[in-house]
Design a protein around this motif. Structure first.
Motif, PDB file in Angstrom:
ATOM      1  N   UNK A  82       0.750  -1.255   0.123  1.00  0.00           N
ATOM      2  CA  UNK A  82       0.103  -0.224  -0.112  1.00  0.00           C
ATOM      3  C   UNK A  82       1.007   1.138   0.025  1.00  0.00           C
ATOM      4  N   UNK A  83       0.544   2.122  -0.895  1.00  0.00           N
ATOM      5  CA  UNK A  83       1.217   3.389  -0.990  1.00  0.00           C
ATOM      6  C   UNK A  83       0.330   4.486  -1.229  1.00  0.00           C
ATOM      7  N   UNK A  84       0.431   5.415  -0.183  1.00  0.00           N
ATOM      8  CA  UNK A  84      -0.421   6.622  -0.460  1.00  0.00           C
ATOM      9  C   UNK A  84       0.475   7.945  -0.495  1.00  0.00           C
ATOM     10  N   UNK A  85       0.210   8.568  -1.650  1.00  0.00           N
ATOM     11  CA  UNK A  85       1.107   9.566  -2.240  1.00  0.00           C
ATOM     12  C   UNK A  85       0.070  10.806  -2.402  1.00  0.00           C
ATOM     13  N   UNK A  86      -1.141  10.841  -1.860  1.00  0.00           N
ATOM     14  CA  UNK A  86      -2.111  11.890  -2.000  1.00  0.00           C
ATOM     15  C   UNK A  86      -1.874  13.093  -1.269  1.00  0.00           C
ATOM     16  N   UNK A  87      -2.290  14.214  -1.958  1.00  0.00           N
ATOM     17  CA  UNK A  87      -2.269  15.646  -1.296  1.00  0.00           C
ATOM     18  C   UNK A  87      -1.018  16.053  -1.401  1.00  0.00           C
ATOM     19  N   UNK A  88      -0.013  15.671  -2.298  1.00  0.00           N
ATOM     20  CA  UNK A  88       1.406  16.152  -2.557  1.00  0.00           C
ATOM     21  C   UNK A  88       1.308  17.308  -3.585  1.00  0.00           C
ATOM     22  N   UNK A  89       2.412  17.649  -4.237  1.00  0.00           N
ATOM     23  CA  UNK A  89       2.502  18.354  -5.374  1.00  0.00           C
ATOM     24  C   UNK A  89       3.231  17.982  -6.544  1.00  0.00           C
ATOM     25  N   UNK A  90       3.084  16.789  -6.768  1.00  0.00           N
ATOM     26  CA  UNK A  90       3.439  15.938  -8.024  1.00  0.00           C
ATOM     27  C   UNK A  90       2.802  16.535  -9.246  1.00  0.00           C
ATOM     28  N   UNK A  91       3.764  16.699 -10.154  1.00  0.00           N
ATOM     29  CA  UNK A  91       3.321  17.297 -11.380  1.00  0.00           C
ATOM     30  C   UNK A  91       3.559  16.218 -12.687  1.00  0.00           C
ATOM     31  N   UNK A  92       4.400  15.237 -12.380  1.00  0.00           N
ATOM     32  CA  UNK A  92       4.582  14.085 -13.450  1.00  0.00           C
ATOM     33  C   UNK A  92       4.885  13.015 -12.759  1.00  0.00           C
ATOM     34  N   UNK A  93       4.655  11.751 -13.658  1.00  0.00           N
ATOM     35  CA  UNK A  93       5.064  10.278 -13.218  1.00  0.00           C
ATOM     36  C   UNK A  93       6.192   9.731 -14.085  1.00  0.00           C
ATOM     37  N   UNK A 112      -3.212  15.656  -6.400  1.00  0.00           N
ATOM     38  CA  UNK A 112      -1.629  16.296  -6.721  1.00  0.00           C
ATOM     39  C   UNK A 112      -1.894  17.179  -7.821  1.00  0.00           C
ATOM     40  N   UNK A 113      -0.971  17.279  -8.657  1.00  0.00           N
ATOM     41  CA  UNK A 113      -1.155  18.352  -9.876  1.00  0.00           C
ATOM     42  C   UNK A 113      -0.661  17.505 -11.061  1.00  0.00           C
ATOM     43  N   UNK A 114      -0.729  16.440 -11.243  1.00  0.00           N
ATOM     44  CA  UNK A 114      -0.392  15.631 -12.290  1.00  0.00           C
ATOM     45  C   UNK A 114      -1.078  15.928 -13.655  1.00  0.00           C
ATOM     46  N   UNK A 115      -0.545  16.084 -14.649  1.00  0.00           N
ATOM     47  CA  UNK A 115      -1.152  16.794 -15.829  1.00  0.00           C
ATOM     48  C   UNK A 115      -1.042  15.674 -16.969  1.00  0.00           C
ATOM     49  N   UNK A 116      -0.065  14.832 -17.033  1.00  0.00           N
ATOM     50  CA  UNK A 116       0.008  13.695 -18.142  1.00  0.00           C
ATOM     51  C   UNK A 116       0.233  12.271 -17.366  1.00  0.00           C
ATOM     52  N   UNK A 117      -0.261  11.419 -18.049  1.00  0.00           N
ATOM     53  CA  UNK A 117       0.117   9.842 -17.733  1.00  0.00           C
ATOM     54  C   UNK A 117       0.764   9.468 -18.944  1.00  0.00           C
ATOM     55  N   UNK A 118       1.758   8.765 -18.710  1.00  0.00           N
ATOM     56  CA  UNK A 118       2.625   8.437 -19.872  1.00  0.00           C
ATOM     57  C   UNK A 118       2.625   7.008 -20.123  1.00  0.00           C
ATOM     58  N   UNK A 119       3.101   6.346 -21.343  1.00  0.00           N
ATOM     59  CA  UNK A 119       3.025   5.100 -21.387  1.00  0.00           C
ATOM     60  C   UNK A 119       3.545   4.026 -20.259  1.00  0.00           C
ATOM     61  N   UNK A 120       4.634   4.426 -19.609  1.00  0.00           N
ATOM     62  CA  UNK A 120       5.261   3.497 -18.692  1.00  0.00           C
ATOM     63  C   UNK A 120       5.125   4.157 -17.265  1.00  0.00           C
ATOM     64  N   UNK A 121       3.904   4.839 -16.795  1.00  0.00           N
ATOM     65  CA  UNK A 121       4.018   5.514 -15.849  1.00  0.00           C
ATOM     66  C   UNK A 121       3.728   4.380 -14.468  1.00  0.00           C
TER      67      UNK A 121
END
Length: 672
Positions: A82-93, A112-121
């Protein structure tokens, strides 16, 4: 079947499951009191915690301010589930960032502030079962981003900026949430999810649904299509027998056809809010025998006799009414703004039919329809006012009951036309068959139309144990409320001003109106309000973020009802002000007449030119010097825009410029 896996374990269990091995090697600013779990909350660190033990299974790192991730952050975490990374300031994976987490089952990246999900995210997460990406800024997702997630059970993407949804081929997916994006209605080729149980498509702006897609789901239990632009009930739902939860709220469907719901007898939760419903049929009791929660908020209900069954049905069946405070009456004026669930049976105003026999009197409540074809041994009488006798000595009605006659106990209840007793009074039938109004404390009169001053012992203003309210409201007229906010301002001596927010809780339009008031005005009159309505009024310091330090009250405007004799009920304060004004006017008229007569007599005696010309307007009145009337205080007047959500004002507002009566520029506070 509805899946729900809490991602945040209750803090109360920390002290019961304690792992000494983790406690000794716990990362900085984290707690490790639950076995195999690390809890890092609000660390204010832009990087992942270091030196996480290899045996950790649950890692909660939310609201830490983390801005970026790398594969090195998760090395030697093969046991993590289980990994909870919610409510941070991530913009990309970055691609492959989660590859070391080969045992991960649950991943929460929400808020978070993620804008795009890439092929290998999400590469390497073959065992992932739950992926939460909601409340980000995601605009695009690579078509192959989810290809490796064959074991996924839940996917939440609501609250993003998606315009295109990649095709999903997930044989085990049970829950899909796409609400509040801008994607078109998905088709059968877009969602190859045969086991789907919960589908949420609310707030997508859909004008139609792909019925072939919905028909392909043989195990669909929960469907949310709320807040779209659907103009009719989807035909495919008429055969959706397995639905347990359905939300149609906020669609312009027009009049609801209840026969569309005949085969949805398994429903346990139904949301039909904001559908412009004016009433609910009593057939609902048979349509939904298993209903547990019903939401009908934001509908302009006519709380008349045909709705009297509703509150009792909720209580008897123990059905939870969702958004209770937003479920209010719109009509008639006597019930406008009242919470529907809290109305008593008599407040719905059902008419009464009286059946008279030679021995007993029976009273039966019936729907509002004319009574015809009565048997010759009975008579139906609809009473008009308390002064009328229900049984008169005429050829068409039997004589009043004798003292030996008995009156059925059912008669000792509300027994008169709707709303004839005012101010909460109760209609009563005495042993002689006459009606009277039983008034509540503080009211009196034939129809309880007079409001008396409260008893001295009920006044708690001098009681030191009762704190003085920060905001009070006084009714001025049927469409205006005087707000006293001096207490609120005194308790906050450094505020720049007061932001007043008020909204009408009665009827369908509940949009809030805002006023900015300088601290130099401890009182303010809100005008142009809807009569006989319930309003919520809130005050908060001007310039403060959000609703900080907010204080709210509820108040009502009274109605301009007609009394049973035809007279209009007005505010007693207006009567108190009107009588002296009329008296002064009559006095001025009499003075003018007397002066006119004196002048006429003087002219007649002078037999020619006048030595004195009398002009009533030049006379001095008692208490006024030089014949000058006191100047009226300048009133800044704004046009009434009640229909547009506006207001009338008597003082300069901080956000509005009003033209004064003398065409001078209105005042403007310096801190505006």
């Amino acid at each position: 079947m509805k899946l729900c896996l809490p991602l945040l374990l209750p803090l109360l269990f920390y002290q019961h499951l304690w792992s000494p091995s983790l406690a000794d090697s716990c990362p900085k600013d984290c707690t490790c009191q639950i076995q195999d779990s690390i809890f890092c909350f609000s660390r204010k660190d832009p990087k992942m915690p270091s030196e996480v033990p290899m045996t950790t299974k649950n890692l909660y790192v939310f609201k830490n301010g983390i801005k970026s991730l790398s594969q090195e952050d998760f090395l030697e975490m093969e046991s993590l589930e289980m990994l909870d990374l919610s409510q941070n300031k991530l913009t990309e994976l970055p691609g492959g960032v989660f590859e070391p987490l080969s045992s991960l089952h649950n991943l929460d990246l929400s808020a978070n502030q993620i804008v795009h999900i890439s092929k290998d995210s999400f590469a390497g997460l073959e065992r992932l079962e739950r992926l939460y990406l909601y409340s980000n800024l995601i605009e695009s997702i690579h078509p192959a981003a989810f290809d490796g997630l064959q074991q996924l059970l839940e996917l939440k993407l609501q609250g993003n900026k998606l315009t295109i949804m990649p095709a999903l081929n997930m044989p085990h997916l049970l829950l899909l949430d796409l609400r509040f994006n801008s994607i078109p209605s998905p088709g059968p080729n877009d969602l190859q999810t045969p086991r789907l149980e919960s589908l949420k498509l609310g707030g997508l702006g859909l004008i139609s649904l792909d019925e072939e897609l919905l028909g392909s789901f043989k195990n669909l239990h929960e469907l949310d299509i709320s807040n779209n632009q659907l103009t009719s009930f989807p035909g495919v739902l008429r055969e959706a027998r397995g639905l347990v939860s359905l939300s149609l709220a906020g669609n312009p469907m027009g009049p609801v056809k209840w026969e569309d719901f005949e085969k949805l007898s398994e429903l346990q939760e139904l949301d039909i809010s904001n559908l412009s419903l004016q009433g609910l049929p009593e057939t609902l009791t048979q349509l939904f025998p298993h209903l547990q929660r019903l939401t009908v908020a934001e509908n302009p209900f006519n709380c008349l006799c045909n709705m009297a069954w509703f509150p009792g049905w909720l209580r008897i069946k123990q059905i939870q009414l969702g958004r209770t405070e937003e479920t209010r009456c719109h009509f008639p004026p006597l019930n406008s703004g009242k919470v529907l669930e809290r109305l008593s049976n008599r407040e719905f105003g059902c008419p009464i039919t009286t059946t008279v026999t030679t021995r007993t009197v029976k009273t039966t409540a019936v729907p509002p329809a004319p009574v015809t074809n009565l048997p010759s041994t009975t008579h139906a009488v609809l009473l008009a006012k308390p002064s009328d006798y229900p049984f008169t000595e005429s050829d068409n009605n039997p004589p009043p009951p004798t003292p030996s006659s008995t009156i059925d106990p059912d008669l000792r209840s509300t027994f008169c036309p709707p709303n004839i007793c005012l101010n909460g009074g109760t209609c009563w039938l005495d042993n002689k068959g006459r009606l009277e109004c039983i008034c509540l404390p503080g009211t009196s009169g034939t129809y309880c139309e007079k409001e008396e001053d409260p008893l001295p012992h009920e006044d708690h203003t001098d009681d030191p144990t009762v704190p003085e309210p920060e905001i009070t409201a006084t009714l001025v007229t049927s469409s205006s409320i005087l707000l006293d906010i001096h207490r609120y301002i005194e308790m906050r001596p450094h505020i720049r001003g007061v932001k007043l927010t008020y909204k009408n809780l009665s009827g369908p339009d509940k949009r809030a109106k805002h006023l900015n008031i300088p601290p130099s005005y401890p009182e303010y009159t809100i005008r142009g309000l809807q009569p006989n309505s319930t309003f919520s009024v809130c005050a908060s310091p001007l310039g403060e973020p959000g609703d900080m330090d907010r204080v709210c009250i509820e108040t009502q405007t009274f109605s301009q009802q007609l009394t049973p004799t035809g007279a209009r009920l007005e505010d007693p304060k207006l009567t108190t002000m009107l009588i002296p004004a009329v008296a002064i006017l009559l006095l001025l008229v009499l003075v003018a007449v007397a002066v006119g007569v004196a002048c006429y007599m003087h002219k007649k005696k002078s037999k020619g030119h006048l030595d004195l010309e009398c002009d009533p307007s030049q006379l001095e009145l008692d208490g006024l010097e030089n014949g000058e009337l006191p100047q009226k205080q300048e009133i800044i007047s704004c046009p009434s825009t009640t229909q547009n959500g506006g207001f009338d004002c008597e003082m300069p507002l901080m956000q509005d410029h009003c033209t004064a009566n003398n065409n001078k520029n209105s005042l403007k506070p310096s801190y505006f």
